[in-house]
Design a protein around this motif. Structure first.
Motif, PDB file in Angstrom:
ATOM      1  N   ILE A 158      24.581  16.816 -19.414  1.00  0.00           N
ATOM      2  CA  ILE A 158      25.806  17.530 -19.823  1.00  0.00           C
ATOM      3  C   ILE A 158      27.026  17.025 -19.046  1.00  0.00           C
ATOM      4  N   VAL A 159      26.834  16.787 -17.772  1.00  0.00           N
ATOM      5  CA  VAL A 159      27.946  16.317 -16.915  1.00  0.00           C
ATOM      6  C   VAL A 159      27.500  15.059 -16.179  1.00  0.00           C
ATOM      7  N   PRO A 160      27.597  13.913 -16.872  1.00  0.00           N
ATOM      8  CA  PRO A 160      27.026  12.679 -16.315  1.00  0.00           C
ATOM      9  C   PRO A 160      27.697  12.196 -15.030  1.00  0.00           C
ATOM     10  N   ASP A 161      28.981  12.512 -14.859  1.00  0.00           N
ATOM     11  CA  ASP A 161      29.718  11.896 -13.761  1.00  0.00           C
ATOM     12  C   ASP A 161      29.941  12.794 -12.541  1.00  0.00           C
ATOM     13  N   HIS A 162      29.766  14.087 -12.706  1.00  0.00           N
ATOM     14  CA  HIS A 162      30.054  15.006 -11.599  1.00  0.00           C
ATOM     15  C   HIS A 162      29.008  14.892 -10.479  1.00  0.00           C
ATOM     16  N   PHE A 163      29.481  15.127  -9.269  1.00  0.00           N
ATOM     17  CA  PHE A 163      28.537  15.296  -8.158  1.00  0.00           C
ATOM     18  C   PHE A 163      27.845  16.654  -8.266  1.00  0.00           C
ATOM     19  N   PHE A 164      26.580  16.685  -7.832  1.00  0.00           N
ATOM     20  CA  PHE A 164      25.847  17.946  -7.723  1.00  0.00           C
ATOM     21  C   PHE A 164      25.584  18.227  -6.244  1.00  0.00           C
ATOM     22  N   LEU A 165      25.779  19.466  -5.857  1.00  0.00           N
ATOM     23  CA  LEU A 165      25.297  19.928  -4.557  1.00  0.00           C
ATOM     24  C   LEU A 165      23.943  20.581  -4.802  1.00  0.00           C
ATOM     25  N   VAL A 166      22.914  20.009  -4.217  1.00  0.00           N
ATOM     26  CA  VAL A 166      21.557  20.487  -4.463  1.00  0.00           C
ATOM     27  C   VAL A 166      21.036  21.184  -3.215  1.00  0.00           C
ATOM     28  N   PRO A 167      20.943  22.498  -3.258  1.00  0.00           N
ATOM     29  CA  PRO A 167      20.370  23.210  -2.114  1.00  0.00           C
ATOM     30  C   PRO A 167      18.861  23.253  -2.277  1.00  0.00           C
ATOM     31  N   GLY A 168      18.183  23.661  -1.263  1.00  0.00           N
ATOM     32  CA  GLY A 168      16.788  24.016  -1.451  1.00  0.00           C
ATOM     33  C   GLY A 168      15.792  22.894  -1.350  1.00  0.00           C
ATOM     34  N   VAL A 169      16.200  21.685  -0.934  1.00  0.00           N
ATOM     35  CA  VAL A 169      15.173  20.701  -0.645  1.00  0.00           C
ATOM     36  C   VAL A 169      14.629  21.032   0.749  1.00  0.00           C
ATOM     37  N   GLY A 170      13.328  21.035   0.876  1.00  0.00           N
ATOM     38  CA  GLY A 170      12.740  21.420   2.169  1.00  0.00           C
ATOM     39  C   GLY A 170      12.236  22.849   2.102  1.00  0.00           C
ATOM     40  N   ALA A 171      12.817  23.718   2.933  1.00  0.00           N
ATOM     41  CA  ALA A 171      12.306  25.090   3.077  1.00  0.00           C
ATOM     42  C   ALA A 171      12.136  25.801   1.733  1.00  0.00           C
ATOM     43  N   GLN A 172      13.056  25.541   0.767  1.00  0.00           N
ATOM     44  CA  GLN A 172      12.940  26.231  -0.509  1.00  0.00           C
ATOM     45  C   GLN A 172      12.045  25.491  -1.507  1.00  0.00           C
ATOM     46  N   GLY A 173      11.489  24.375  -1.107  1.00  0.00           N
ATOM     47  CA  GLY A 173      10.398  23.792  -1.876  1.00  0.00           C
ATOM     48  C   GLY A 173      10.743  22.714  -2.887  1.00  0.00           C
ATOM     49  N   GLY A 174      11.993  22.272  -2.964  1.00  0.00           N
ATOM     50  CA  GLY A 174      12.320  21.221  -3.905  1.00  0.00           C
ATOM     51  C   GLY A 174      11.864  19.859  -3.403  1.00  0.00           C
ATOM     52  N   SER A 175      11.667  18.933  -4.321  1.00  0.00           N
ATOM     53  CA  SER A 175      11.236  17.591  -3.943  1.00  0.00           C
ATOM     54  C   SER A 175      12.405  16.629  -4.064  1.00  0.00           C
ATOM     55  N   LEU A 176      12.643  15.892  -3.011  1.00  0.00           N
ATOM     56  CA  LEU A 176      13.754  14.945  -2.992  1.00  0.00           C
ATOM     57  C   LEU A 176      13.571  13.867  -4.059  1.00  0.00           C
ATOM     58  N   GLN A 177      12.321  13.422  -4.232  1.00  0.00           N
ATOM     59  CA  GLN A 177      12.060  12.384  -5.241  1.00  0.00           C
ATOM     60  C   GLN A 177      12.410  12.869  -6.640  1.00  0.00           C
ATOM     61  N   GLU A 178      11.998  14.082  -6.956  1.00  0.00           N
ATOM     62  CA  GLU A 178      12.299  14.659  -8.267  1.00  0.00           C
ATOM     63  C   GLU A 178      13.804  14.758  -8.498  1.00  0.00           C
ATOM     64  N   VAL A 179      14.489  15.241  -7.469  1.00  0.00           N
ATOM     65  CA  VAL A 179      15.937  15.416  -7.573  1.00  0.00           C
ATOM     66  C   VAL A 179      16.623  14.084  -7.861  1.00  0.00           C
ATOM     67  N   ALA A 180      16.216  13.059  -7.130  1.00  0.00           N
ATOM     68  CA  ALA A 180      16.836  11.745  -7.305  1.00  0.00           C
ATOM     69  C   ALA A 180      16.494  11.153  -8.668  1.00  0.00           C
ATOM     70  N   LYS A 181      15.248  11.288  -9.048  1.00  0.00           N
ATOM     71  CA  LYS A 181      14.793  10.718 -10.325  1.00  0.00           C
ATOM     72  C   LYS A 181      15.573  11.305 -11.493  1.00  0.00           C
ATOM     73  N   TYR A 182      15.752  12.628 -11.475  1.00  0.00           N
ATOM     74  CA  TYR A 182      16.393  13.298 -12.612  1.00  0.00           C
ATOM     75  C   TYR A 182      17.911  13.446 -12.454  1.00  0.00           C
ATOM     76  N   GLY A 183      18.391  13.430 -11.206  1.00  0.00           N
ATOM     77  CA  GLY A 183      19.782  13.802 -11.001  1.00  0.00           C
ATOM     78  C   GLY A 183      20.726  12.683 -10.613  1.00  0.00           C
ATOM     79  N   MET A 184      20.198  11.553 -10.133  1.00  0.00           N
ATOM     80  CA  MET A 184      21.097  10.536  -9.595  1.00  0.00           C
ATOM     81  C   MET A 184      21.807   9.770 -10.715  1.00  0.00           C
ATOM     82  N   ASN A 185      23.062   9.395 -10.438  1.00  0.00           N
ATOM     83  CA  ASN A 185      23.750   8.475 -11.344  1.00  0.00           C
ATOM     84  C   ASN A 185      24.161   7.212 -10.558  1.00  0.00           C
ATOM     85  N   LYS A 186      24.916   6.332 -11.160  1.00  0.00           N
ATOM     86  CA  LYS A 186      25.157   5.036 -10.514  1.00  0.00           C
ATOM     87  C   LYS A 186      25.920   5.163  -9.188  1.00  0.00           C
ATOM     88  N   ASN A 187      26.752   6.229  -9.089  1.00  0.00           N
ATOM     89  CA  ASN A 187      27.479   6.470  -7.835  1.00  0.00           C
ATOM     90  C   ASN A 187      26.747   7.464  -6.932  1.00  0.00           C
TER      91      ASN A 187
END
Lengths: 273, 273
Positions: free
Chosen positions: A199-228
């Motif tokens: 929906i918003v290809p260019d915006h930065f996302f602030l992703v809380p919850g990696v670590g103590a809240q159980g999110g996976s950094l690999q998943e976040v990067a795989k699905y959320g990262m863009n060229k910048n």
């Protein structure tokens, strides 16, 4: 700090780590309790030890507000201490009618000099606009969070078939631009981050919850990262409370370094930085 | 303050007036600028002059937060000064994940001793719950506001045919009860207040925006009042800035008195108090 400077910093440090300063008197090492300002002393050491690996610091304002006026003193000193080339986020979830939001903007962008503030969307355009009037400052709008209560309203389906968070993204992305808006996107659901990225290809996302809240950094990067990169991934407790004694700073540094190394690999894999 | 005490106060004073303490250094009379704490001196005079006619005071937290730590000192002194038999509202629009909301609750219910706080619903049940754990304290949840941006999301129709604000009311009314929850319901639309009243017949509503924002007190009472009144109607600028010189307190008293007289008539007409 503008978008280009933020991207340059991510490239230079090979990191998109945000360190959450959720500093709690009950949790900091006991030897600090004798200091004049234990909260600031703790933050100072955390900043000294992690600044090589972090591109952003995010004080959680509730932790300071709960201490009354002296908490706000500790917060101001902490903000002042953060190196000027590192992005700062007031995690405050503010938002009110226009003239009141204007005063919250003044509190965090003038009285203090944060680069950005988290804002709640429920009250709509005029509750967000006043924050966007500050050149060089950012709104980080709540879109899809990772807490239990995110199921109550954020994912509710609207008559147009879209979930509410999508409506929030589509409307609010017209109020600002990728140069002055980011979104809070929860980390516990990789595929949901992918949906938001579409929906918003260019915006930065602030992703809380990696670590103590159980999110996976690999998943976040795989699905959320863009060229910048397009991501700031926060870790709070996992870093700042990694150690419990006088060596807490070194323990924090070690944790931050591990995350940064992982992030460098992910940047190579999914971005152009 | 519990519900019965609030209702008794409304009955005794024949008033459901909330005075909004949106105290702005730029707007207070110039003779106060020499005082050690001009904000507190202004509030003190307003409270002295209006306490006979008001059942609640509502400091708008942004006005204090914008001043930094000294604003929080002024706020604490103001709260301390308000007579204990008058209801107090921290208009703060807070809300975050559970443990962070818990710290906001601590800030406003322990560090300070407000009776209630306004809370934003977007993050759902665990963002509201921690405030409800305090016995004798209240959550005033944003439901339907009267600002321009209320059209962006609050009135959006869901797949189930209901507007979002109705979903917020129906779900959140299960989280607490009319004994510890109220709702913010905007004053510029009488028939909308009637729609909200049908969904939550027993809850109190905090109605901002009568006066400067253009709502009509008669409309609000006609559509919103229940047998126990069920309303706290706020006026800020219309009262506190009624006068601009040394007599500002008397001017405020006069405005509050006029509103109280109008409210007494409406209580006779639409309630059992």
């Amino acid at each position: 700090m503008n978008r280009q400077e933020l991207i340059q910093q991510i490239k230079a440090k090979q990191s998109f780590l945000c360190v959450g300063l959720d500093t709690d008197l009950q949790k900091i090492p006991s030897h600090l309790h004798g200091a004049k300002d234990p909260i600031f002393e703790f933050n100072k050491e955390i900043i000294d030890q992690t600044a090589d690996f972090a591109v952003a610091y995010k004080p959680n304002i509730a932790f300071y507000e709960a201490l009354g006026p002296r908490g706000w003193e500790s917060l101001a000193k902490t903000l002042e201490y953060i190196p000027k080339d590192i992005f700062t986020i007031a995690d405050a979830k503010r938002g009110d009618i226009g003239n009141t939001s204007g005063l919250y903007a003044k509190a965090f962008f003038e009285t203090m000099d944060f680069d950005s503030i988290t804002v709640a969307p429920y009250m709509g355009v005029d509750s967000v606009g006043p924050f966007l009037e500050y050149a060089g400052k950012w709104v980080i709008l709540l879109a899809l969070t990772s807490n239990e209560g995110s199921h109550d309203f954020q994912v509710t389906t609207l008559q147009n078939g879209k979930p509410l968070y999508q409506e929030v993204l589509e409307k609010s992305s017209q109020w600002g631009s990728p140069d002055n808006m980011m979104y809070v996107v929860g980390a516990t659901r990789g595929e949901k981050i992918g949906a938001v990225r579409k929906i918003v290809p260019d915006h930065f996302f602030l992703v809380p919850g990696v670590g103590a809240q159980g999110g996976s950094l690999q998943e976040v990067a795989k699905y959320g990262m863009n060229k910048n990169c397009g991501l700031l991934v926060n870790s709070s407790r996992g870093i700042i409370y990694a150690g419990k004694d006088k060596d807490f700073g070194k323990a924090a540094r070690q944790e931050a370094k591990i995350l940064q190394a992982e992030m460098a690999d992910l940047l190579a894999l999914y971005s152009e930085l």
